[in-house]
Write a protein that holds these residues in place. Structure first.
Motif, PDB file in Angstrom:
ATOM      1  N   GLY A  79      -6.509   1.310  -7.553  1.00 46.04           N
ATOM      2  CA  GLY A  79      -6.679   2.678  -7.046  1.00 46.04           C
ATOM      3  C   GLY A  79      -7.979   2.793  -6.272  1.00 46.04           C
ATOM      4  N   VAL A  80      -7.897   3.268  -5.027  1.00 43.35           N
ATOM      5  CA  VAL A  80      -9.075   3.270  -4.158  1.00 43.35           C
ATOM      6  C   VAL A  80      -9.567   4.671  -3.793  1.00 43.35           C
ATOM      7  CG1 VAL A  80      -8.725   0.969  -3.177  1.00 43.35           C
ATOM      8  CG2 VAL A  80      -7.589   2.942  -2.114  1.00 43.35           C
ATOM      9  N   ASP A  81      -9.010   5.731  -4.436  1.00 44.12           N
ATOM     10  CA  ASP A  81      -9.534   7.072  -4.158  1.00 44.12           C
ATOM     11  C   ASP A  81     -10.677   7.355  -5.114  1.00 44.12           C
ATOM     12  OD1 ASP A  81     -10.137   9.658  -3.594  1.00 44.12           O
ATOM     13  OD2 ASP A  81      -8.140  10.475  -3.953  1.00 44.12           O
ATOM     14  N   SER A  82     -11.900   7.226  -4.608  1.00 38.97           N
ATOM     15  CA  SER A  82     -13.066   7.457  -5.463  1.00 38.97           C
ATOM     16  C   SER A  82     -13.704   8.814  -5.171  1.00 38.97           C
ATOM     17  CB  SER A  82     -14.067   6.308  -5.291  1.00 38.97           C
ATOM     18  OG  SER A  82     -14.173   5.942  -3.927  1.00 38.97           O
ATOM     19  N   GLY A  83     -12.884   9.762  -4.682  1.00 37.07           N
ATOM     20  CA  GLY A  83     -13.317  11.162  -4.615  1.00 37.07           C
ATOM     21  C   GLY A  83     -14.364  11.479  -3.568  1.00 37.07           C
ATOM     22  N   CYS A  84     -14.270  10.881  -2.384  1.00 34.63           N
ATOM     23  CA  CYS A  84     -15.250  11.179  -1.328  1.00 34.63           C
ATOM     24  C   CYS A  84     -15.333  12.677  -1.055  1.00 34.63           C
ATOM     25  CB  CYS A  84     -14.880  10.437  -0.039  1.00 34.63           C
ATOM     26  SG  CYS A  84     -16.073  10.671   1.303  1.00 34.63           S
TER      27      CYS A  84
ATOM     28  N   PHE B  85      -1.851  -1.301  -3.860  1.00 30.80           N
ATOM     29  CA  PHE B  85      -3.050  -0.503  -3.595  1.00 30.80           C
ATOM     30  C   PHE B  85      -2.622   0.938  -3.366  1.00 30.80           C
ATOM     31  CE2 PHE B  85      -6.241  -3.840  -3.092  1.00 30.80           C
ATOM     32  CZ  PHE B  85      -5.437  -4.968  -2.944  1.00 30.80           C
ATOM     33  N   TYR B  86      -3.353   1.892  -3.961  1.00 32.15           N
ATOM     34  CA  TYR B  86      -2.948   3.293  -3.846  1.00 32.15           C
ATOM     35  C   TYR B  86      -4.179   4.198  -3.824  1.00 32.15           C
ATOM     36  CZ  TYR B  86      -4.010   3.506  -8.831  1.00 32.15           C
ATOM     37  OH  TYR B  86      -4.654   3.442 -10.040  1.00 32.15           O
ATOM     38  N   GLY B  87      -3.956   5.451  -3.423  1.00 32.85           N
ATOM     39  CA  GLY B  87      -5.027   6.445  -3.409  1.00 32.85           C
ATOM     40  C   GLY B  87      -4.644   7.616  -4.302  1.00 32.85           C
ATOM     41  N   HIS B  88      -4.963   8.850  -3.872  1.00 35.71           N
ATOM     42  CA  HIS B  88      -4.402  10.085  -4.432  1.00 35.71           C
ATOM     43  C   HIS B  88      -4.905  10.489  -5.799  1.00 35.71           C
ATOM     44  CE1 HIS B  88      -1.568  13.357  -4.722  1.00 35.71           C
ATOM     45  NE2 HIS B  88      -0.958  12.853  -5.774  1.00 35.71           N
ATOM     46  N   ASP B  89      -5.600   9.629  -6.507  1.00 32.81           N
ATOM     47  CA  ASP B  89      -5.957   9.985  -7.881  1.00 32.81           C
ATOM     48  C   ASP B  89      -7.469  10.002  -8.042  1.00 32.81           C
ATOM     49  OD1 ASP B  89      -5.651  10.728 -10.480  1.00 32.81           O
ATOM     50  OD2 ASP B  89      -4.321   9.077 -11.029  1.00 32.81           O
ATOM     51  N   ALA B  90      -8.102  10.950  -7.329  1.00 32.42           N
ATOM     52  CA  ALA B  90      -9.562  11.033  -7.329  1.00 32.42           C
ATOM     53  C   ALA B  90     -10.111  11.303  -8.717  1.00 32.42           C
ATOM     54  CB  ALA B  90     -10.015  12.134  -6.361  1.00 32.42           C
ATOM     55  N   SER B  91      -9.355  12.024  -9.544  1.00 43.49           N
ATOM     56  CA  SER B  91      -9.910  12.364 -10.849  1.00 43.49           C
ATOM     57  C   SER B  91     -10.031  11.122 -11.732  1.00 43.49           C
ATOM     58  CB  SER B  91      -9.064  13.432 -11.535  1.00 43.49           C
ATOM     59  OG  SER B  91      -7.795  12.921 -11.839  1.00 43.49           O
ATOM     60  N   ARG B  92      -9.139  10.172 -11.557  1.00 48.78           N
ATOM     61  CA  ARG B  92      -9.307   8.906 -12.296  1.00 48.78           C
ATOM     62  C   ARG B  92     -10.322   8.003 -11.594  1.00 48.78           C
ATOM     63  NH1 ARG B  92      -3.447   9.508 -13.577  1.00 48.78           N
ATOM     64  NH2 ARG B  92      -3.230   9.429 -15.832  1.00 48.78           N
ATOM     65  N   GLY B  93     -10.426   8.166 -10.264  1.00 46.44           N
ATOM     66  CA  GLY B  93     -11.417   7.385  -9.515  1.00 46.44           C
ATOM     67  C   GLY B  93     -10.976   5.942  -9.303  1.00 46.44           C
TER      68      GLY B  93
ATOM     69  N   VAL C  43       0.847  -1.194   0.000  1.00 43.08           N
ATOM     70  CA  VAL C  43       0.000   0.000   0.000  1.00 43.08           C
ATOM     71  C   VAL C  43       0.884   1.245   0.000  1.00 43.08           C
ATOM     72  CG1 VAL C  43      -1.937   1.182   1.125  1.00 43.08           C
ATOM     73  CG2 VAL C  43      -1.689  -1.301   1.386  1.00 43.08           C
ATOM     74  N   VAL C  44       0.572   2.191  -0.892  1.00 45.92           N
ATOM     75  CA  VAL C  44       1.236   3.505  -0.918  1.00 45.92           C
ATOM     76  C   VAL C  44       0.147   4.544  -1.196  1.00 45.92           C
ATOM     77  CG1 VAL C  44       3.477   2.661  -1.758  1.00 45.92           C
ATOM     78  CG2 VAL C  44       1.703   3.325  -3.408  1.00 45.92           C
ATOM     79  N   HIS C  45       0.491   5.835  -1.036  1.00 40.14           N
ATOM     80  CA  HIS C  45      -0.523   6.846  -1.333  1.00 40.14           C
ATOM     81  C   HIS C  45      -0.579   7.176  -2.827  1.00 40.14           C
ATOM     82  CE1 HIS C  45      -3.331  10.057  -0.859  1.00 40.14           C
ATOM     83  NE2 HIS C  45      -2.493  10.925  -1.423  1.00 40.14           N
ATOM     84  N   GLY C  46       0.585   7.476  -3.428  1.00 45.33           N
ATOM     85  CA  GLY C  46       0.593   7.889  -4.823  1.00 45.33           C
ATOM     86  C   GLY C  46       0.893   6.735  -5.770  1.00 45.33           C
ATOM     87  N   GLY C  47       2.117   6.211  -5.691  1.00 42.45           N
ATOM     88  CA  GLY C  47       2.490   5.125  -6.573  1.00 42.45           C
ATOM     89  C   GLY C  47       3.922   4.688  -6.338  1.00 42.45           C
ATOM     90  N   LEU C  48       4.365   3.709  -7.119  1.00 42.76           N
ATOM     91  CA  LEU C  48       5.719   3.170  -6.983  1.00 42.76           C
ATOM     92  C   LEU C  48       6.410   3.152  -8.347  1.00 42.76           C
ATOM     93  CD1 LEU C  48       5.274   0.076  -4.610  1.00 42.76           C
ATOM     94  CD2 LEU C  48       6.573   2.174  -4.112  1.00 42.76           C
ATOM     95  N   ASP C  49       7.707   3.351  -8.310  1.00 44.32           N
ATOM     96  CA  ASP C  49       8.533   3.255  -9.509  1.00 44.32           C
ATOM     97  C   ASP C  49       8.958   1.794  -9.672  1.00 44.32           C
ATOM     98  OD1 ASP C  49      10.586   3.208 -11.374  1.00 44.32           O
ATOM     99  OD2 ASP C  49      11.473   5.104 -10.688  1.00 44.32           O
TER     100      ASP C  49
END
Ligand code: NAG
Ligand code: NAG
Ligand code: MN
Length: 383
Positions: A348-353, A331-339, A266-272
């Motif tokens: 990606g689990v940021d669904s823009g709450c 698993f990551y968050g941070h990208d609400a615009s992609r949802g 799990v990270v917030h943005g992403g991994l290289d």
């Protein structure tokens, strides 16, 4: 929990704290003991630790930003990397895994890590086999929706494990409430870009005092970080209102949470995907990336969303092609615009709450999805 290793900057910070404590004890003795003690103490300090005397003065007179900047530069000069900690977690009687100390080899695009970030780069978690383990997306202070979703998944704190994908705070109505609820549930977490700003502001305040941060438009001296902060920015209120437990909880959210037994990370943005040792990852990038550019460098932009012809690609596209181990799901968050993004080995689990859409949680083992509707706030979802 156990800190198994710490780098030179960690040691430097501890030394600074010791010096300040010693100095203030001396000062009290001086007032009681009179002139003879004063003279001898001053001489002793002047001979033994002239540098620490200079530091002490600048701390006590506070608001001495120039001195603080200089101190940060010195710290960065002697320590090319931030705190290196690998920490294992015992939770719900999960077993411990050993980890070795090692140095960091950052990628060439890496940013300076703030000396106030108090960041644990990696925690390794081994849940008991029978536990249900959920990853929940960016809550952003939406305590009501967090509780609604916990009810939907029938979360049982003594049996289940909750992992927050970062950005617990900011924008929403009750950032502190979310931190406290997470702490109460022994939720695991990773650090989001907004959590990081709050932690850094509070770290600076802990070291130099509230008054040293009153100049609202001034940039906090932290070296050449990826996201310079003004003292008076909107994260300051949360940083100030946190109690010690709140700070410790939020600061304890690592950059990366690895769960080897579930082949999950799990990270917030992403991994290289080109970095094979997890702790070598650039913290700013892990917390902020959305796209990667032509040079394979992480960026917080999301040009592929705005302009399909742009040369940037979503980091997950690059990751899926180059993942060192395709069995592991990130698993990551941070990208609400992609949802919500259900990729093969990136989810990606940021669904823009916070923008009035949904708060999501996924069962890591079964990939079962749970969602609740959110009231939301106004705002620009670029951050
Ligand atoms: C750093 O964070 C940890 C929690 O992870 C806390 O216990 C510790 O006191 C913090 N260190 C500093 C210097 O604030
Ligand atoms: C990935 O999973 C497959 C099937 O379970 C297994 O054969 C393979 O060894 C795994 N690869 C790695 C790198 O763990
Ligand atoms: Mn974010």
């Amino acid at each position: 929990m156990a800190n198994l290793s710490q780098s030179s900057l960690g040691d430097i910070q501890e030394k600074d704290v010791e010096q300040q404590v010693t100095s203030s004890h001396r000062k009290r003795n001086i007032m009681i003991g009179g002139l003879v003690l004063l003279v001898s103490a001053v001489i002793a300090i002047a001979i033994a630790v002239p540098v620490s005397l200079a530091r002490k003065n600048s701390i006590e007179t506070n608001a001495n930003i120039a001195a603080a900047t200089e101190r940060v530069k010195q710290q960065i000069a002697v320590t090319t990397v931030d705190i290196v900690q690998q920490e294992e977690i015992a939770l719900n009687s999960a077993s411990l895994v050993s980890a070795d100390q090692h140095s960091i080899h950052p990628p060439k695009y890496a940013h300076v890590v703030s000396p106030y970030s108090n960041l644990t780069r990696l925690k390794i978690y081994k849940p008991v086999p029978e536990a249900r383990v959920f990853v929940m997306g960016d809550i952003h202070g939406c305590l009501k929706e967090m509780n609604d979703l916990l009810k939907v998944i029938q979360f049982q704190p003594n049996k289940d494990v909750l992992i927050l994908a970062g950005d617990l705070v900011f924008r929403g109505p009750d950032s502190l409430g979310v931190i406290r609820r997470a702490n109460e549930l022994n939720a695991l977490c990773v650090r989001g870009n907004h959590d990081d700003k709050v932690v850094r502001l509070r770290g600076y305040q802990n070291k130099f005092g509230i008054k040293s941060m009153s100049e609202t438009e001034e940039i906090m001296p932290e070296g050449d970080v990826g996201d310079p902060l003004k003292f008076g920015n909107k994260h300051l209120e949360i940083a100030r209102n946190m109690n010690v437990d709140d700070y410790n909880y939020l600061a304890g959210c690592p950059l990366i949470l690895d769960i080897p037994t579930l082949e999950a990370r799990v990270v917030h943005g992403g991994l290289d995907p080109h970095i094979s040792t997890l702790t070598d990852n650039d913290p700013w990038s892990v917390m902020n990336m959305r796209d990667v550019d032509e040079e394979h460098e992480p960026s917080k932009l999301k040009l592929t969303k705005i302009d399909p012809d742009a040369s940037n690609v979503h980091w997950t596209t690059e990751y899926q092609e180059n993942a060192p181990n395709k069995n592991i799901t990130v698993f990551y968050g941070h990208d609400a615009s992609r949802g919500l993004q259900l990729g093969t080995n990136t989810i990606g689990v940021d669904s823009g709450c916070i923008y009035g859409r949904k708060l999501s949680a996924i069962n890591i083992k079964t990939h079962e999805l749970f969602q609740v509707d959110c009231v939301g706030e106004q705002g620009d979802d670029d951050e």
